[in-house]
Design an enzyme around this catalytic site. Structure first.
Site, PDB file in Angstrom:
ATOM      1  CE1 TYR A   6      35.334  72.202  29.622  1.00 50.62           C
ATOM      2  CE2 TYR A   6      37.327  71.746  30.856  1.00 50.62           C
ATOM      3  CZ  TYR A   6      36.115  71.341  30.367  1.00 50.62           C
ATOM      4  OH  TYR A   6      35.670  70.065  30.600  1.00 50.62           O
TER       5      TYR A   6
ATOM      6  CE  LYS B 242      38.781  69.985  28.090  1.00 50.96           C
ATOM      7  NZ  LYS B 242      38.065  68.916  28.788  1.00 50.96           N
TER       8      LYS B 242
ATOM      9  CD  GLU C  57      33.019  62.082  25.759  1.00 55.08           C
ATOM     10  OE1 GLU C  57      34.245  62.229  25.704  1.00 55.08           O
ATOM     11  OE2 GLU C  57      32.212  63.009  25.544  1.00 55.08           O
TER      12      GLU C  57
ATOM     13  CG  LEU D  88      36.764  66.510  24.539  1.00 56.83           C
ATOM     14  CD1 LEU D  88      36.126  67.850  24.207  1.00 56.83           C
ATOM     15  CD2 LEU D  88      37.460  66.586  25.885  1.00 56.83           C
TER      16      LEU D  88
HETATM   17  N1  PMP Z   1      35.805  63.355  27.485  1.00 53.12           N
HETATM   18  C1  PMP Z   1      35.354  64.259  28.376  1.00 53.12           C
HETATM   19  C2  PMP Z   1      33.881  64.487  28.483  1.00 53.12           C
HETATM   20  C3  PMP Z   1      36.259  64.965  29.192  1.00 53.12           C
HETATM   21  O1  PMP Z   1      35.813  65.875  30.067  1.00 53.12           O
HETATM   22  C4  PMP Z   1      37.648  64.704  29.066  1.00 53.12           C
HETATM   23  C5  PMP Z   1      38.664  65.465  29.870  1.00 53.12           C
HETATM   24  N2  PMP Z   1      38.443  65.484  31.232  1.00 53.12           N
HETATM   25  C6  PMP Z   1      38.078  63.735  28.152  1.00 53.12           C
HETATM   26  C7  PMP Z   1      37.118  63.105  27.357  1.00 53.12           C
HETATM   27  C8  PMP Z   1      39.530  63.395  27.987  1.00 53.12           C
HETATM   28  O2  PMP Z   1      40.192  64.376  27.216  1.00 53.12           O
HETATM   29  P1  PMP Z   1      41.740  64.685  27.413  1.00 53.12           P
HETATM   30  O3  PMP Z   1      42.472  63.414  27.205  1.00 53.12           O
HETATM   31  O4  PMP Z   1      42.051  65.692  26.378  1.00 53.12           O
HETATM   32  O5  PMP Z   1      41.907  65.199  28.805  1.00 53.12           O
END
Ligand code: PMP
Length: 287
Positions: free
Chosen positions: A30, A144, A176, A200
């Site tokens: 997603y 993702k 993270e 991610l």
């Molecule tokens: N890490 C994880 C596990 C996430 O689910 C997300 C997004 N919710 C992020 C990092 C941040 O990614 P982005 O800045 O692309 O939203």
């Protein structure tokens, strides 16, 4: 109004087979894309990350970038808010239950939109609390994937503790958040964990590093040890829906002085200015 497999419809009318591999196996990927003033933000980056996720699960992209762009634009115009967040979801489709990939099956494509609300001013002013937990997810956190059970359980630990986010530690290093990327600030230096299979590759993470480079903020992209998290001057979390927020408590201990710090204030301002600049540029999508 949502999009499902070729049709636009009210979400109440959307129906999916119980044999969908997303439902049975969590076999899908997603994206979440913020939309400001009806323009998708960093759309090219989100579509590239979608391709990376699809490659990671060996699923052919059902649409070209142009087709995605058109579908997303149609969802944006069919929904009310100027600021929205788009959720798009691709699964390996409907097949008799068997772990092995089915042959000749059409992927399921689903897109929905929700209003994108800025974090309440109170939380921007105070920062948020986080807890830490051991990162017990798989070793392809760069995909993702819709199978989010570990993230769900890890994030709920934070909620149960009255906190907003769980900062994940693996083998003595910070990876993270359960649903965000995490930065640490020490002695005026912005520390960012390197992108690899353990986190991610956040789009907001990239924006923050670009803004830091453009403003000559000292940055080190390198593994961040647990003790650096516990002795940080500031901790920041980033995500597409929450932008940049200060984490001011970790495991019930104040981070720095327990208030959002100077690095947060600077990056928050730069982020808002960047959004305003690309909005004025007047293209159909933010670059
Ligand atoms: N890490 C994880 C596990 C996430 O689910 C997300 C997004 N919710 C992020 C990092 C941040 O990614 P982005 O800045 O692309 O939203």
């Amino acid at each position: 109004m949502i999009y499902l497999n070729g049709d636009f419809m009210p979400i109440e009318h959307a129906r999916i087979s119980v044999l969908d591999r997303g439902f049975i196996f969590g076999d899908g990927v997603y994206e979440v894309i913020p939309v400001y003033s009806r323009k998708p933000f960093r759309l090219v980056d989100h579509l590239l990350r979608l391709q990376h996720s699809l490659d990671g699960i060996r699923l052919q992209n059902p649409h070209s970038s142009e087709e995605w762009r058109t579908l997303l634009e149609q969802i944006v115009v069919r929904n009310e808010s100027d600021d929205q967040y788009l959720y798009l979801h691709v699964t390996r489709g409907i097949a008799r239950r068997d772990h092995a990939f089915p042959q000749g099956v059409v992927p399921t494509v689903f897109i929905m939109s929700n209003p994108l609300l800025a974090p309440p001013n109170g939380l921007l002013a105070t920062g948020v609390a986080a807890i830490t937990a051991s990162d017990n997810r798989w070793l392809r956190c760069d995909i993702k994937a819709i199978s989010l059970l570990p993230n769900v359980l890890l994030r709920q630990m934070a909620i149960d503790a009255g906190a907003m986010e769980t900062v994940l530690l693996r083998d003595g290093f910070m990876t993270e958040g359960a649903a965000s990327n995490i930065f640490v600030v020490k002695d005026g230096v912005l520390l960012a964990p390197p992108k690899n299979h353990l986190m991610l590759p956040g789009i907001t993470y990239d924006v923050v590093l670009e803004l830091a480079a453009g403003d000559n903020i000292p940055v080190e992209v390198r593994p961040i040890a647990e003790h650096e998290v516990r002795t940080a001057d500031e901790i920041l979390l980033t995500s597409s829906t929450r932008e940049i927020m200060a984490v001011t408590r970790v495991d019930d201990k104040e981070v720095g002085r327990g208030k959002p710090g100077a690095m947060f204030a600077l990056l928050y301002r730069l982020y808002q200015e960047y959004k305003a600049t690309v909005m004025r540029a007047g293209t159909s999508a933010y670059p």
